[in-house]
Design a protein around this motif. Structure first.
Motif, mmCIF file in Angstrom:
data_model
loop_
_atom_site.group_PDB
_atom_site.id
_atom_site.type_symbol
_atom_site.label_atom_id
_atom_site.label_comp_id
_atom_site.label_asym_id
_atom_site.label_seq_id
_atom_site.Cartn_x
_atom_site.Cartn_y
_atom_site.Cartn_z
ATOM 1 N N GLY A 31 -26.888 36.850 5.263
ATOM 2 C CA GLY A 31 -26.750 37.165 3.829
ATOM 3 C C GLY A 31 -27.255 36.032 3.097
ATOM 4 N N GLN A 32 -27.150 36.098 2.015
ATOM 5 C CA GLN A 32 -27.559 34.991 1.109
ATOM 6 C C GLN A 32 -27.075 33.618 1.385
ATOM 7 O OE1 GLN A 32 -28.338 36.544 -2.813
ATOM 8 N NE2 GLN A 32 -28.787 34.486 -3.810
ATOM 9 N N GLY A 33 -27.778 32.453 1.233
ATOM 10 C CA GLY A 33 -27.254 31.229 1.637
ATOM 11 C C GLY A 33 -27.857 30.960 2.827
ATOM 12 N N SER A 34 -28.512 31.663 3.673
ATOM 13 C CA SER A 34 -29.163 31.236 5.074
ATOM 14 C C SER A 34 -30.748 30.835 4.702
ATOM 15 C CB SER A 34 -28.998 32.558 5.846
ATOM 16 O OG SER A 34 -27.936 32.550 6.405
ATOM 17 N N GLN A 35 -31.091 30.912 3.324
ATOM 18 C CA GLN A 35 -32.553 30.761 2.977
ATOM 19 C C GLN A 35 -32.833 29.279 3.098
ATOM 20 O OE1 GLN A 35 -30.274 32.180 0.832
ATOM 21 N NE2 GLN A 35 -30.212 30.759 -0.768
ATOM 22 N N ASN A 36 -34.256 29.054 3.504
ATOM 23 C CA ASN A 36 -34.445 27.658 3.622
ATOM 24 C C ASN A 36 -36.065 27.837 3.506
ATOM 25 O OD1 ASN A 36 -35.735 27.299 6.428
ATOM 26 N ND2 ASN A 36 -33.824 28.359 6.668
ATOM 27 N N VAL A 37 -36.937 26.705 2.869
ATOM 28 C CA VAL A 37 -38.197 26.789 2.853
ATOM 29 C C VAL A 37 -38.771 26.571 4.255
ATOM 30 C CG1 VAL A 37 -40.142 25.253 1.909
ATOM 31 C CG2 VAL A 37 -38.222 25.667 0.535
ATOM 32 N N GLY A 38 -39.675 27.118 4.404
ATOM 33 C CA GLY A 38 -40.308 27.316 5.959
ATOM 34 C C GLY A 38 -39.601 28.340 6.652
ATOM 35 N N MET A 39 -38.857 29.116 6.142
ATOM 36 C CA MET A 39 -38.347 30.434 6.888
ATOM 37 C C MET A 39 -39.420 31.356 7.227
ATOM 38 S SD MET A 39 -36.211 32.078 3.839
ATOM 39 C CE MET A 39 -35.584 33.654 4.627
ATOM 40 N N GLY A 40 -39.550 31.836 8.534
ATOM 41 C CA GLY A 40 -40.387 32.783 8.909
ATOM 42 C C GLY A 40 -41.949 32.363 9.517
ATOM 43 N N ILE A 67 -33.591 47.684 18.261
ATOM 44 C CA ILE A 67 -32.185 47.756 18.196
ATOM 45 C C ILE A 67 -31.405 48.708 18.822
ATOM 46 C CG2 ILE A 67 -32.214 49.704 16.359
ATOM 47 C CD1 ILE A 67 -30.846 47.581 14.699
ATOM 48 N N THR A 68 -31.854 49.371 19.527
ATOM 49 C CA THR A 68 -31.256 50.538 20.696
ATOM 50 C C THR A 68 -30.777 49.727 21.782
ATOM 51 O OG1 THR A 68 -33.247 51.228 21.469
ATOM 52 C CG2 THR A 68 -32.492 52.496 19.688
ATOM 53 N N ALA A 69 -30.973 48.318 22.056
ATOM 54 C CA ALA A 69 -30.528 47.599 22.722
ATOM 55 C C ALA A 69 -29.104 47.370 22.692
ATOM 56 C CB ALA A 69 -31.170 46.476 23.371
ATOM 57 N N ALA A 70 -28.763 47.394 21.402
ATOM 58 C CA ALA A 70 -27.291 47.107 20.938
ATOM 59 C C ALA A 70 -26.524 48.322 20.717
ATOM 60 C CB ALA A 70 -27.403 46.428 19.657
ATOM 61 N N LYS A 71 -25.329 48.052 20.819
ATOM 62 C CA LYS A 71 -24.078 49.272 20.582
ATOM 63 C C LYS A 71 -23.955 49.316 19.048
ATOM 64 C CE LYS A 71 -19.488 50.358 22.299
ATOM 65 N NZ LYS A 71 -18.206 49.829 23.209
ATOM 66 N N TYR A 72 -24.098 48.175 18.310
ATOM 67 C CA TYR A 72 -23.855 48.214 16.773
ATOM 68 C C TYR A 72 -24.708 47.244 16.077
ATOM 69 C CZ TYR A 72 -19.208 49.955 18.127
ATOM 70 O OH TYR A 72 -18.217 50.501 18.922
ATOM 71 N N ALA A 73 -24.736 47.364 14.765
ATOM 72 C CA ALA A 73 -25.563 46.610 14.009
ATOM 73 C C ALA A 73 -24.666 46.339 12.945
ATOM 74 C CB ALA A 73 -26.978 47.125 13.710
ATOM 75 N N ALA A 74 -24.730 45.057 12.187
ATOM 76 C CA ALA A 74 -24.039 45.059 10.982
ATOM 77 C C ALA A 74 -24.535 43.879 10.327
ATOM 78 C CB ALA A 74 -22.305 44.529 11.475
ATOM 79 N N GLY A 75 -24.372 43.718 8.876
ATOM 80 C CA GLY A 75 -25.064 42.567 8.078
ATOM 81 C C GLY A 75 -24.063 42.007 6.994
ATOM 82 N N HIS A 76 -24.364 40.871 6.789
ATOM 83 C CA HIS A 76 -23.350 40.272 5.833
ATOM 84 C C HIS A 76 -23.903 40.452 4.298
ATOM 85 C CE1 HIS A 76 -21.212 37.209 3.459
ATOM 86 N NE2 HIS A 76 -20.243 37.207 4.393
ATOM 87 N N SER A 77 -23.200 41.412 3.678
ATOM 88 C CA SER A 77 -23.856 41.578 2.177
ATOM 89 C C SER A 77 -25.125 42.128 2.274
ATOM 90 C CB SER A 77 -23.577 40.372 1.291
ATOM 91 O OG SER A 77 -23.784 40.691 -0.109
ATOM 92 N N LEU A 78 -26.144 41.448 1.567
ATOM 93 C CA LEU A 78 -27.466 42.044 1.670
ATOM 94 C C LEU A 78 -27.893 42.102 3.082
ATOM 95 C CD1 LEU A 78 -30.490 39.948 2.335
ATOM 96 C CD2 LEU A 78 -29.064 38.629 0.620
ATOM 97 N N ILE A 90 -23.731 51.619 12.264
ATOM 98 C CA ILE A 90 -23.783 50.472 11.378
ATOM 99 C C ILE A 90 -22.041 50.077 10.860
ATOM 100 C CG2 ILE A 90 -24.653 49.476 9.200
ATOM 101 C CD1 ILE A 90 -26.884 50.271 11.116
ATOM 102 N N VAL A 91 -21.888 48.737 11.682
ATOM 103 C CA VAL A 91 -20.375 48.515 10.998
ATOM 104 C C VAL A 91 -20.729 47.984 9.582
ATOM 105 C CG1 VAL A 91 -18.564 47.101 11.566
ATOM 106 C CG2 VAL A 91 -19.880 48.114 13.367
ATOM 107 N N ASN A 92 -20.055 48.914 8.563
ATOM 108 C CA ASN A 92 -20.511 48.453 7.327
ATOM 109 C C ASN A 92 -19.532 47.434 6.540
ATOM 110 O OD1 ASN A 92 -18.936 50.371 6.204
ATOM 111 N ND2 ASN A 92 -20.528 51.444 5.242
ATOM 112 N N ASN A 93 -20.079 46.690 5.220
ATOM 113 C CA ASN A 93 -18.832 45.748 4.842
ATOM 114 C C ASN A 93 -17.780 46.546 4.135
ATOM 115 O OD1 ASN A 93 -21.546 43.716 3.359
ATOM 116 N ND2 ASN A 93 -21.037 43.930 5.414
ATOM 117 N N VAL A 94 -18.041 47.782 3.733
ATOM 118 C CA VAL A 94 -16.710 48.691 3.005
ATOM 119 C C VAL A 94 -16.117 48.948 4.141
ATOM 120 C CG1 VAL A 94 -16.374 50.474 1.697
ATOM 121 C CG2 VAL A 94 -18.486 49.034 1.249
ATOM 122 N N THR A 95 -16.120 49.593 4.982
ATOM 123 C CA THR A 95 -15.258 49.937 6.218
ATOM 124 C C THR A 95 -14.932 49.166 7.175
ATOM 125 O OG1 THR A 95 -16.985 51.162 7.141
ATOM 126 C CG2 THR A 95 -16.345 52.272 5.324
ATOM 127 N N ALA A 96 -15.681 48.381 7.400
ATOM 128 C CA ALA A 96 -15.480 47.416 8.733
ATOM 129 C C ALA A 96 -15.311 48.389 10.034
ATOM 130 C CB ALA A 96 -14.388 46.660 8.656
#
Length: 314
Positions: A9-18, A84-95, A230-236
């Motif tokens: 989520g937000q806070g991981s950004q940096n100039v040069g990313m990508g 992504i199907t190599a994974a059992k789940y996906a989840a994201g922090h906020s955005l 998706i293991v989502n933020n609202v329900t965990a």
């Protein structure tokens, strides 16, 4: 090995990313080009060459972080045959939940970029500067944080916004209320209560205007069933119903990010490895404060993607 993808989520950004991903992998460059086209903005140039002050603006940081995460996922698929199907789940922090939904095929890339641009603008516009605040309660238990927030609510809006890890909880609300909650936390023996340099009080009821904006915007966007739960933020908890996934994105704007619980749930279901596609290692580092049972993988450079692919294929 059992895998989950986790999206920062937000806070991981940096100039040069990508930049390295785009230079090494045509599939990653295609993602950045598509996001630029969707927004009518040279976002990738800002990500790689711009001023950090501009990149950190919520309306830029949110689509930029998503673009970087999805670019890494597309490169994994195109170059190494891993999706992504190599994974059992996906989840994201906020955005990052939007990144997870896009990577899992729930929302199209261009729709995701437009939604995050709007989300960033709406969250920034919801509260006038100086009205809100956020504070990190370091060393606090969930019970400590709730008690501190309750003390703050005697003055105004104050809620637990992010339960990130053991001893790392963030509260959000009106400035005076958050300051009172921080003092209450200190008085009850919490290791440290630190006001955060944020531009708005995210994940609290003050964000209600932004939640309405997102509800209106999401109404016209098609959601598909996710390729993985998706293991989502609202329900965990794992969610596969597109209707619930859409509704929970609205709730998420004012609700608590239950990240610690989400990671603990995945570990309890036998997940052993968590891979963080995009930029940085915020979530990977945080794992150590949640459980010792998980191995984290940061997927932010060509070399990291290659090493991860070799690890996955054993």
């Amino acid at each position: 090995m059992s895998l989950a993808f986790i999206f920062p989520g937000q806070g991981s950004q940096n100039v040069g990313m990508g930049a390295e991903l785009a230079a090494a992998f045509p599939a990653a460059k295609d993602v950045f080009d598509a996001v630029d086209d969707a927004l009518g903005q040279k976002l990738f140039a800002l990500m790689t060459e711009g001023a950090i002050e501009d990149l950190t603006l919520t309306e830029n940081a949110q689509p930029a972080l998503m673009a970087c995460s999805v670019a890494a996922m597309q490169a994994l698929k195109a170059e190494f045959g891993i999706d992504i199907t190599a994974a059992k789940y996906a989840a994201g922090h906020s955005l990052g939940e939007y990144s997870a939904l896009c990577a899992a095929g729930v929302i199209g890339l261009q729709d995701t970029a437009k939604l995050l641009k709007l989300r960033g603008q709406a969250m920034q516009d919801a509260v006038a500067p100086g009205i809100g605040a956020m504070a990190a309660l370091l060393g606090a238990s969930p019970e400590d944080a709730q008690a501190a927030a309750a003390a703050g609510r005697k003055i105004g809006v104050c809620q637990v916004a992010n339960d990130n890890a053991v001893g790392q909880i963030v509260i959000s609300g009106e400035k005076a209320a958050v300051e009172a909650a921080a003092q209450a936390a200190t008085d009850m023996g919490v290791k440290r209560a630190m006001m955060l340099p944020v531009s708005a009080p995210f994940h609290c009821d003050l964000m209600a205007p932004a939640a309405q904006v997102m509800k209106d915007a999401l109404a016209s966007v098609t959601f598909n069933a996710p390729a993985v739960p998706i293991v989502n933020n609202v329900t965990a908890q794992p969610v596969t119903d597109p209707v619930q996934l859409k509704a929970d994105l609205v709730t998420q704007v004012t609700g608590q990010v239950r990240w610690r619980e989400s990671v603990q749930f995945m570990a309890a279901q036998g997940v052993t490895d968590l891979a963080e596609p995009g930029t940085g290692k915020v979530l990977t580092t945080m794992l150590k404060r949640i459980t010792d049972d998980l191995t984290g993988h940061r997927l932010d450079t060509p070399e990291a993607l290659e090493a991860f692919a070799a690890h996955l294929k054993g």
